[in-house]
Design an enzyme around this catalytic site. Structure first.
Site, mmCIF file in Angstrom:
data_model
loop_
_atom_site.group_PDB
_atom_site.id
_atom_site.type_symbol
_atom_site.label_atom_id
_atom_site.label_comp_id
_atom_site.label_asym_id
_atom_site.label_seq_id
_atom_site.Cartn_x
_atom_site.Cartn_y
_atom_site.Cartn_z
ATOM 1 N N CYS A 166 36.277 -36.711 -40.209
ATOM 2 C CA CYS A 166 34.884 -36.223 -40.235
ATOM 3 C C CYS A 166 34.680 -35.046 -41.185
ATOM 4 C CB CYS A 166 34.423 -35.870 -38.824
ATOM 5 S SG CYS A 166 34.496 -37.289 -37.732
ATOM 6 N N HIS A 205 28.673 -30.891 -38.738
ATOM 7 C CA HIS A 205 29.040 -32.297 -38.508
ATOM 8 C C HIS A 205 28.320 -32.804 -37.254
ATOM 9 C CE1 HIS A 205 31.057 -35.911 -37.656
ATOM 10 N NE2 HIS A 205 31.888 -35.426 -36.756
ATOM 11 N N ASN A 251 27.081 -40.156 -34.634
ATOM 12 C CA ASN A 251 28.157 -39.544 -35.411
ATOM 13 C C ASN A 251 28.595 -40.540 -36.484
ATOM 14 O OD1 ASN A 251 30.580 -38.538 -36.372
ATOM 15 N ND2 ASN A 251 31.409 -38.008 -34.354
HETATM 16 O O1 UT7 Z 1 33.788 -36.740 -34.891
HETATM 17 C C1 UT7 Z 1 34.966 -36.022 -34.621
HETATM 18 C C2 UT7 Z 1 34.680 -34.891 -33.738
HETATM 19 N N1 UT7 Z 1 34.190 -35.410 -32.487
HETATM 20 C C3 UT7 Z 1 33.748 -34.594 -31.603
HETATM 21 O O2 UT7 Z 1 33.711 -33.419 -31.871
HETATM 22 C C4 UT7 Z 1 33.361 -35.123 -30.255
HETATM 23 C C5 UT7 Z 1 33.863 -34.177 -29.225
HETATM 24 N N2 UT7 Z 1 33.631 -34.525 -27.866
HETATM 25 C C6 UT7 Z 1 32.427 -34.754 -27.308
HETATM 26 O O3 UT7 Z 1 31.405 -34.836 -27.976
HETATM 27 C C7 UT7 Z 1 32.361 -34.860 -25.839
HETATM 28 O O4 UT7 Z 1 33.567 -34.403 -25.290
HETATM 29 C C8 UT7 Z 1 32.059 -36.273 -25.287
HETATM 30 C C9 UT7 Z 1 30.623 -36.673 -25.655
HETATM 31 C C10 UT7 Z 1 33.027 -37.265 -25.883
HETATM 32 C C11 UT7 Z 1 32.153 -36.234 -23.790
HETATM 33 O O5 UT7 Z 1 31.240 -35.286 -23.241
HETATM 34 P P1 UT7 Z 1 31.740 -34.124 -22.256
HETATM 35 O O6 UT7 Z 1 30.548 -33.454 -21.758
HETATM 36 O O7 UT7 Z 1 32.742 -33.309 -23.003
HETATM 37 O O8 UT7 Z 1 32.396 -34.904 -21.091
HETATM 38 P P2 UT7 Z 1 33.912 -34.785 -20.633
HETATM 39 O O9 UT7 Z 1 34.820 -35.369 -21.647
HETATM 40 O O10 UT7 Z 1 34.173 -33.378 -20.178
HETATM 41 O O11 UT7 Z 1 33.874 -35.726 -19.378
HETATM 42 C C12 UT7 Z 1 33.137 -35.410 -18.187
HETATM 43 C C13 UT7 Z 1 33.142 -36.637 -17.332
HETATM 44 C C14 UT7 Z 1 34.520 -37.277 -17.235
HETATM 45 O O12 UT7 Z 1 34.691 -37.717 -15.908
HETATM 46 P P3 UT7 Z 1 35.566 -36.841 -14.907
HETATM 47 O O13 UT7 Z 1 36.956 -36.786 -15.518
HETATM 48 O O14 UT7 Z 1 34.913 -35.509 -14.825
HETATM 49 O O15 UT7 Z 1 35.506 -37.652 -13.646
HETATM 50 C C15 UT7 Z 1 34.423 -38.452 -18.169
HETATM 51 O O16 UT7 Z 1 35.266 -39.516 -17.782
HETATM 52 O O17 UT7 Z 1 32.285 -37.609 -17.922
HETATM 53 C C16 UT7 Z 1 32.996 -38.833 -18.033
HETATM 54 N N3 UT7 Z 1 32.474 -39.581 -19.166
HETATM 55 C C17 UT7 Z 1 31.380 -40.311 -19.066
HETATM 56 N N4 UT7 Z 1 30.562 -40.570 -18.026
HETATM 57 C C18 UT7 Z 1 29.511 -41.365 -18.248
HETATM 58 C C19 UT7 Z 1 32.948 -39.623 -20.435
HETATM 59 N N5 UT7 Z 1 32.154 -40.414 -21.179
HETATM 60 C C20 UT7 Z 1 31.180 -40.860 -20.344
HETATM 61 C C21 UT7 Z 1 30.072 -41.697 -20.511
HETATM 62 N N6 UT7 Z 1 29.255 -41.900 -19.441
HETATM 63 N N7 UT7 Z 1 29.768 -42.259 -21.697
#
Ligand code: UT7
Length: 372
Positions: free
Chosen positions: A125, A274, A304
């Site tokens: 990215c 980004h 993205n």
């Molecule tokens: O392009 C390269 C750079 N990329 C990035 O910088 C992306 C970086 N990461 C993110 O944007 C975010 O971490 C995500 C959008 C991928 C996830 O959002 P988040 O608010 O950070 O959620 P999280 O990873 O802390 O997950 C919270 C919960 C988890 O469940 P538990 O472990 O708390 O039970 C995930 O399994 O949300 C769950 N989860 C979802 N739930 C519903 C993860 N994806 C989803 C989803 N729908 N699509």
């Protein structure tokens, strides 16, 4: 191709003289992504946690090279006849048309650029900004006079449609800038840059198979690497960890480049990060102290688009005349590798061109066109 012999002076800078972009026509909503992968998520979760409402997907008939060619041609068009014909093409991509050869030479050929040097750059990215740093240095050293920096991605070829962690995030797109040499005080001037990497985090964003560690070719090398499964062939990201790194690195890289430039964050009139996640973008801008009205982006409509995201957001904002030419601008990116990069520039004064993807001509045309 030979290089000009004399290097330009100290105040000479790469200037963005042309901007082009290309989005595939198919717009896909969150609801459609959820239905296609039967994902255990909701439109509200995706929009609330990422800011993404829809994205464009290329479909089987359109390749990364098709997107890149259209965006590059649009950038050349935007630059007009005052800018020399491009004499170098650099293509930032994580999703090349083929593992071998690089996609850039074919894009240059399709643009009719003759035998110019052309190469792919893989910084995920951060690819566009890595390309901008590289092309600026080559321009200022006198190695080339009019480089094209193209960033193109077709993440729909590597993203697993059944993975709720990544499927809703990514879209396909390309964008490009045409550079020429100019002065540090003119619109479009790229002033200072910062870049870095941390391979200690290389497992956080990966496609495990298809390289030398876990080949997918089926060639018997005598080395048992195991058979890659479906998951190994797909893009995987440890989202929560990446989130923290992204905020930290984009903030510190932005601070570094602002310090070198001698600008305070409150003097910025445009901040483009980004387009990974609206919450990440807001966290970086909040830490830097950039007011919301100067934060520009298009994540809502395109998601993205990996390496293409920064120039695509720049093209989108420039097409809307979101800033006055010459306004103080900061670009920053973070991606797999881990990699990051930032640049300060003066808002360009180029008429943005957008183009539809260009389908690749049949192979026999290529063979006839290229003399030995
Ligand atoms: O392009 C390269 C750079 N990329 C990035 O910088 C992306 C970086 N990461 C993110 O944007 C975010 O971490 C995500 C959008 C991928 C996830 O959002 P988040 O608010 O950070 O959620 P999280 O990873 O802390 O997950 C919270 C919960 C988890 O469940 P538990 O472990 O708390 O039970 C995930 O399994 O949300 C769950 N989860 C979802 N739930 C519903 C993860 N994806 C989803 C989803 N729908 N699509």
């Amino acid at each position: 191709m030979t290089s000009p012999s004399s290097a330009p002076g100290d105040r000479a800078r790469a200037v963005i003289a042309g901007i082009g972009s290309c989005l595939p026509p198919l717009a896909v909503t969150n609801t459609q992504v959820i239905a296609r992968g039967n994902l255990d998520t909701t439109d509200a979760w995706i929009t609330g946690r990422t800011g993404i409402h829809r994205r464009r997907l290329a479909g089987p008939a359109i390749s990364t090279g098709d997107l890149a060619t259209a965006a590059a041609r649009a950038a050349i068009d935007s630059a007009g006849s005052a800018v020399p014909r491009p004499d170098l093409l650099l293509l930032a991509t994580t999703t090349p048309d083929r593992p071998c050869p690089a996609t850039a030479p074919e894009v240059a050929h399709r643009l009719g650029l003759g035998t110019v040097p052309a190469f792919d750059l893989a910084a995920v990215c951060s690819g566009f900004l890595y390309g901008l740093v590289t092309a600026s240095a080559l321009l200022r050293s006198g190695t080339c006079r009019a480089p094209l920096v193209v960033a193109a991605e077709k993440y729909s070829t590597i993203v697993d449609p059944f993975d709720r962690d990544t499927a809703p995030l990514f879209g396909d797109a390309a964008a490009a800038v045409a550079l020429r040499l100019g002065d540090a005080d003119e619109p479009g001037a790229v002033l200072e840059t910062d870049w870095g990497s941390d391979g200690g985090g290389s497992d956080l964003i990966t496609v495990a198979a298809g390289g030398s560690r876990l080949p997918t070719t089926g060639i018997d090398t005598g080395i048992d690497t195991g058979t890659p499964g479906h998951g190994d062939r797909c893009f995987r990201m440890r989202g929560r960890q990446v989130y923290a790194h992204a905020v930290r690195r984009m903030t510190s890289s932005s601070e570094a480049v602002l310090a070198t430039t001698g600008w305070r964050p409150e003097e910025l009139r445009a901040f483009i990060g980004h387009q990974a996640n609206q919450r990440i973008l807001d966290a970086v801008a909040d830490r830097l102290g950039v007011p919301p009205r100067h934060r520009l982006g298009n994540i809502r409509d395109v998601g993205n688009t990996a390496g293409a995201s920064v120039p695509l957001a720049l093209a989108d904002a420039a097409a809307r005349h979101a800033c006055a030419p010459g306004a103080r601008t900061l670009l920053t990116a973070f991606g797999g590798g881990l990699t990051w990069a930032s640049a300060t520039l003066l808002w360009p004064d180029a008429p943005v061109r957008t183009a539809a993807p260009e389908p690749r001509p049949p192979l026999h045309d290529h063979q006839e066109v290229s003399p030995p």
